[in-house]
Design an enzyme around this catalytic site. Structure first.
Site, PDB file in Angstrom:
ATOM      1  N   HIS A  17      46.592 -17.858 134.428  1.00 61.05           N
ATOM      2  CA  HIS A  17      47.444 -18.979 133.984  1.00 61.05           C
ATOM      3  C   HIS A  17      46.519 -20.337 133.489  1.00 61.05           C
ATOM      4  O   HIS A  17      46.836 -20.780 132.589  1.00 61.05           O
ATOM      5  CB  HIS A  17      48.167 -19.522 135.522  1.00 61.05           C
ATOM      6  N   LYS A  41      63.133 -15.352 145.448  1.00 61.82           N
ATOM      7  CA  LYS A  41      61.827 -14.998 145.925  1.00 61.82           C
ATOM      8  C   LYS A  41      61.150 -15.737 147.086  1.00 61.82           C
ATOM      9  O   LYS A  41      61.379 -16.800 147.389  1.00 61.82           O
ATOM     10  CB  LYS A  41      60.681 -15.363 144.568  1.00 61.82           C
ATOM     11  N   ARG A  90      51.167 -10.915 128.463  1.00 60.69           N
ATOM     12  CA  ARG A  90      50.007  -9.922 128.882  1.00 60.69           C
ATOM     13  C   ARG A  90      50.300  -8.617 128.081  1.00 60.69           C
ATOM     14  O   ARG A  90      49.518  -7.967 127.478  1.00 60.69           O
ATOM     15  CB  ARG A  90      49.863  -9.432 130.316  1.00 60.69           C
ATOM     16  N   SER A 128      50.195 -12.601 139.562  1.00 61.17           N
ATOM     17  CA  SER A 128      50.270 -13.123 141.017  1.00 61.17           C
ATOM     18  C   SER A 128      50.497 -12.122 141.889  1.00 61.17           C
ATOM     19  O   SER A 128      50.270 -12.015 142.830  1.00 61.17           O
ATOM     20  CB  SER A 128      51.101 -14.444 140.736  1.00 61.17           C
TER      21      SER A 128
END
Length: 159
Positions: A17, A41, A90, A128
């Site tokens: 990040h 979440k 990514r 994460s």
């Protein structure tokens, strides 16, 4: 003025990040980091803790401001005057997912453009979710998170 908005859960903030934010700084006059609250979440860290990490990490950078938001990202962009959404990529699978979101956001507000930055190779595997798993099982996360995050996680586990 070029105002960017970097949304995410950032639970926890990772070096990936930070890499995206640092490389995005030359692109924007102001960059908001939007810590999204998602009812679906269950975060490990509070939204306020995540906001505080960014505040500590970027205390020297007046162009960066972290905030907590709920609801549609494009609505928050409108509130802060952001005309760009920043996303980190990514893998190819990230792009496919992120493109669908970018297309939806563009349908909602054609004036907000999404910009994708690919992460540096050393951060490709840093997610994460994986960092939380390592932390949950007592592993060492020092190679994945900034010092500010590591320090507060260690302090919390010591108390």
């Amino acid at each position: 003025m070029r105002i960017g908005f970097f949304p995410g859960t950032f639970d926890p903030v990772t070096l990936g990040h930070i890499d995206i934010v640092q490389r995005a700084l030359p692109l924007f006059d102001k960059l908001y980091i939007g810590i999204g609250v998602n009812a679906n979440k269950q975060p490990m860290f509070t939204a306020e803790q995540r906001r505080a990490w960014f505040g500590s990490i970027f205390h020297h950078e007046p162009k960066v401001e972290a905030l907590v938001y709920e609801g549609l990202t494009v609505d928050c962009c409108k509130r802060v005057g952001a005309n760009y959404i920043l996303r980190g990529i990514r893998y190819v699978s990230d792009f496919e997912y992120e493109k669908a979101i970018a297309d939806m956001n563009r349908s909602i507000d054609a004036g907000i453009e999404t910009i994708f930055l690919t992460c540096l190779p050393q951060y490709t595997s840093v997610a994460s979710t994986l960092v939380r798993d390592v932390l949950r099982y007592g592993g060492d996360i020092s190679q994945f998170v900034p010092d500010e995050v590591l320090r507060s996680v260690r302090e919390a586990s010591a108390s």
